[in-house]
Design an enzyme around this catalytic site. Sequence first.
Site, PDB file in Angstrom:
ATOM      1  N   HIS A  75      -2.625  -5.545   1.886  1.00 41.87           N
ATOM      2  CA  HIS A  75      -3.515  -6.135   1.719  1.00 41.87           C
ATOM      3  C   HIS A  75      -3.298  -7.799   0.984  1.00 41.87           C
ATOM      4  O   HIS A  75      -2.604  -7.936   0.374  1.00 41.87           O
ATOM      5  CB  HIS A  75      -4.722  -4.907   0.384  1.00 41.87           C
ATOM      6  CG  HIS A  75      -5.662  -5.888   0.141  1.00 41.87           C
ATOM      7  ND1 HIS A  75      -6.881  -6.336   0.563  1.00 41.87           N
ATOM      8  CD2 HIS A  75      -5.901  -6.781  -0.964  1.00 41.87           C
ATOM      9  CE1 HIS A  75      -7.344  -7.549  -0.060  1.00 41.87           C
ATOM     10  NE2 HIS A  75      -6.883  -7.569  -1.209  1.00 41.87           N
ATOM     11  N   ASN A 125      -1.880   0.700   6.555  1.00 38.54           N
ATOM     12  CA  ASN A 125      -2.076  -1.234   7.210  1.00 38.54           C
ATOM     13  C   ASN A 125      -0.715  -2.294   6.376  1.00 38.54           C
ATOM     14  O   ASN A 125      -0.952  -3.015   6.682  1.00 38.54           O
ATOM     15  CB  ASN A 125      -2.764  -1.689   8.022  1.00 38.54           C
ATOM     16  CG  ASN A 125      -3.768  -1.817   6.647  1.00 38.54           C
ATOM     17  OD1 ASN A 125      -3.589  -2.165   5.345  1.00 38.54           O
ATOM     18  ND2 ASN A 125      -4.944  -3.203   7.743  1.00 38.54           N
ATOM     19  N   PHE A 170     -15.738   3.767   6.767  1.00 37.80           N
ATOM     20  CA  PHE A 170     -14.166   4.142   6.407  1.00 37.80           C
ATOM     21  C   PHE A 170     -14.296   4.111   4.742  1.00 37.80           C
ATOM     22  O   PHE A 170     -12.918   4.357   4.487  1.00 37.80           O
ATOM     23  CB  PHE A 170     -12.858   3.381   7.086  1.00 37.80           C
ATOM     24  CG  PHE A 170     -13.549   1.447   6.972  1.00 37.80           C
ATOM     25  CD1 PHE A 170     -13.361   1.037   5.588  1.00 37.80           C
ATOM     26  CD2 PHE A 170     -14.220   0.477   8.104  1.00 37.80           C
ATOM     27  CE1 PHE A 170     -13.103   0.161   5.240  1.00 37.80           C
ATOM     28  CE2 PHE A 170     -14.621  -0.496   7.640  1.00 37.80           C
ATOM     29  CZ  PHE A 170     -13.755  -1.296   6.758  1.00 37.80           C
ATOM     30  N   ARG A 202      -1.407 -14.275   4.721  1.00 38.70           N
ATOM     31  CA  ARG A 202      -2.870 -13.926   5.587  1.00 38.70           C
ATOM     32  C   ARG A 202      -2.003 -14.167   6.938  1.00 38.70           C
ATOM     33  O   ARG A 202      -1.791 -13.192   7.938  1.00 38.70           O
ATOM     34  CB  ARG A 202      -4.148 -14.445   5.995  1.00 38.70           C
ATOM     35  CG  ARG A 202      -4.325 -13.594   4.401  1.00 38.70           C
ATOM     36  CD  ARG A 202      -6.522 -14.551   4.870  1.00 38.70           C
ATOM     37  NE  ARG A 202      -6.902 -13.724   5.710  1.00 38.70           N
ATOM     38  CZ  ARG A 202      -7.705 -12.142   5.516  1.00 38.70           C
ATOM     39  NH1 ARG A 202      -7.189 -11.585   4.303  1.00 38.70           N
ATOM     40  NH2 ARG A 202      -8.390 -11.954   6.456  1.00 38.70           N
ATOM     41  N   THR A 262      -5.138  -6.908  10.724  1.00 35.99           N
ATOM     42  CA  THR A 262      -5.871  -6.089   9.300  1.00 35.99           C
ATOM     43  C   THR A 262      -5.265  -4.668  10.857  1.00 35.99           C
ATOM     44  O   THR A 262      -4.907  -4.193   9.731  1.00 35.99           O
ATOM     45  CB  THR A 262      -7.357  -5.553   9.595  1.00 35.99           C
ATOM     46  OG1 THR A 262      -7.930  -6.757   8.597  1.00 35.99           O
ATOM     47  CG2 THR A 262      -7.497  -4.493   9.061  1.00 35.99           C
ATOM     48  N   LYS A 299       0.824  -0.985   0.133  1.00 34.91           N
ATOM     49  CA  LYS A 299      -0.005   0.499   0.193  1.00 34.91           C
ATOM     50  C   LYS A 299       0.620   1.337  -0.044  1.00 34.91           C
ATOM     51  O   LYS A 299       1.397   1.525  -0.065  1.00 34.91           O
ATOM     52  CB  LYS A 299      -0.511  -0.384   1.118  1.00 34.91           C
ATOM     53  CG  LYS A 299      -2.263  -1.330   1.339  1.00 34.91           C
ATOM     54  CD  LYS A 299      -2.947  -1.019   2.219  1.00 34.91           C
ATOM     55  CE  LYS A 299      -4.279  -2.534   2.673  1.00 34.91           C
ATOM     56  NZ  LYS A 299      -4.870  -2.523   3.302  1.00 34.91           N
ATOM     57  N   TYR A 322     -12.431  -2.174  -4.064  1.00 36.82           N
ATOM     58  CA  TYR A 322     -13.408  -2.452  -2.642  1.00 36.82           C
ATOM     59  C   TYR A 322     -14.835  -1.980  -2.646  1.00 36.82           C
ATOM     60  O   TYR A 322     -15.355  -1.846  -1.716  1.00 36.82           O
ATOM     61  CB  TYR A 322     -12.271  -0.736  -1.880  1.00 36.82           C
ATOM     62  CG  TYR A 322     -11.135  -1.283  -1.080  1.00 36.82           C
ATOM     63  CD1 TYR A 322     -10.562  -2.858  -0.301  1.00 36.82           C
ATOM     64  CD2 TYR A 322     -10.092  -1.085  -1.092  1.00 36.82           C
ATOM     65  CE1 TYR A 322      -9.377  -3.176   0.086  1.00 36.82           C
ATOM     66  CE2 TYR A 322      -8.602  -1.101  -1.152  1.00 36.82           C
ATOM     67  CZ  TYR A 322      -8.343  -2.036   0.276  1.00 36.82           C
ATOM     68  OH  TYR A 322      -7.266  -2.507  -0.443  1.00 36.82           O
ATOM     69  N   ARG A 346       2.181  -6.310   9.115  1.00 36.44           N
ATOM     70  CA  ARG A 346       1.903  -5.557   9.837  1.00 36.44           C
ATOM     71  C   ARG A 346       2.346  -4.934  11.235  1.00 36.44           C
ATOM     72  O   ARG A 346       2.387  -3.606  11.016  1.00 36.44           O
ATOM     73  CB  ARG A 346       0.703  -5.334   9.995  1.00 36.44           C
ATOM     74  CG  ARG A 346      -0.280  -5.747   8.362  1.00 36.44           C
ATOM     75  CD  ARG A 346      -1.776  -6.343   8.075  1.00 36.44           C
ATOM     76  NE  ARG A 346      -2.559  -5.774   6.958  1.00 36.44           N
ATOM     77  CZ  ARG A 346      -3.248  -6.511   6.432  1.00 36.44           C
ATOM     78  NH1 ARG A 346      -4.098  -7.600   7.704  1.00 36.44           N
ATOM     79  NH2 ARG A 346      -4.258  -6.099   5.538  1.00 36.44           N
ATOM     80  N   GLU A 353      -9.499 -10.855  -7.405  1.00 37.75           N
ATOM     81  CA  GLU A 353      -8.805 -10.048  -7.241  1.00 37.75           C
ATOM     82  C   GLU A 353      -7.314 -10.009  -8.328  1.00 37.75           C
ATOM     83  O   GLU A 353      -7.152  -9.165  -8.647  1.00 37.75           O
ATOM     84  CB  GLU A 353      -8.687  -9.786  -5.980  1.00 37.75           C
ATOM     85  CG  GLU A 353      -9.368  -9.277  -4.911  1.00 37.75           C
ATOM     86  CD  GLU A 353      -9.075  -9.618  -3.020  1.00 37.75           C
ATOM     87  OE1 GLU A 353      -9.827  -9.164  -2.523  1.00 37.75           O
ATOM     88  OE2 GLU A 353      -7.839 -10.098  -2.793  1.00 37.75           O
TER      89      GLU A 353
END
Length: 138
Positions: free
Chosen positions: A115, A112, A57, A85, A91, A9, A49, A102, A126
């Site tokens: 993704h 964070n 948010f 993950r 998250t 990100k 998203y 993270r 995705e």
Amino acid sequence: MQRTFSIIKPDATRRNLTGKINAMLEDAGLRIVAQKRIHMSQADAEAFYGVHKERPFFNDLVSFMTSGPVVVQVLEGDDAVLKNRTVMGATNPEDADEGTIRKTFAESIEANSVHGSDSPENAEIEIRFFFSDREIVG
Ligand code: CMP
């Protein structure tokens, strides 16, 4: 063998962390089989998203994801979705385990750093959103 989709990100690209994050992904047993640095448009971010459209948010998330470059990736490995993950961590970085991406790098629940797809089905959707077959080299 499974594939998952990953994004490094804007908070992470801004701090020049792409290489360090990639090393953590590779050390976790994931192979980066496609990768490109892009600047997401507002339309891209809103569509990507879309499942979060009703969340409070959502607008901030879209602003953040279009605030700078991101690196979109396809990761491959045994149990790639779960592996990714696990190495990403929770998250909210406050809840993330020590040694995760993270916990190590994230600034907040929004900024964070990464993704990752939450299921093999969503991984497929995705990956298709950003990559064609010829860009994925396993
Ligand atoms: P990601 O895995 O990219 O999926 C949706 C993103 O929304 C999530 O990571 C967070 O970065 C972001 N987000 C911002 N605020 C919240 C929140 N309150 N709860 C969950 N996700 C949030």
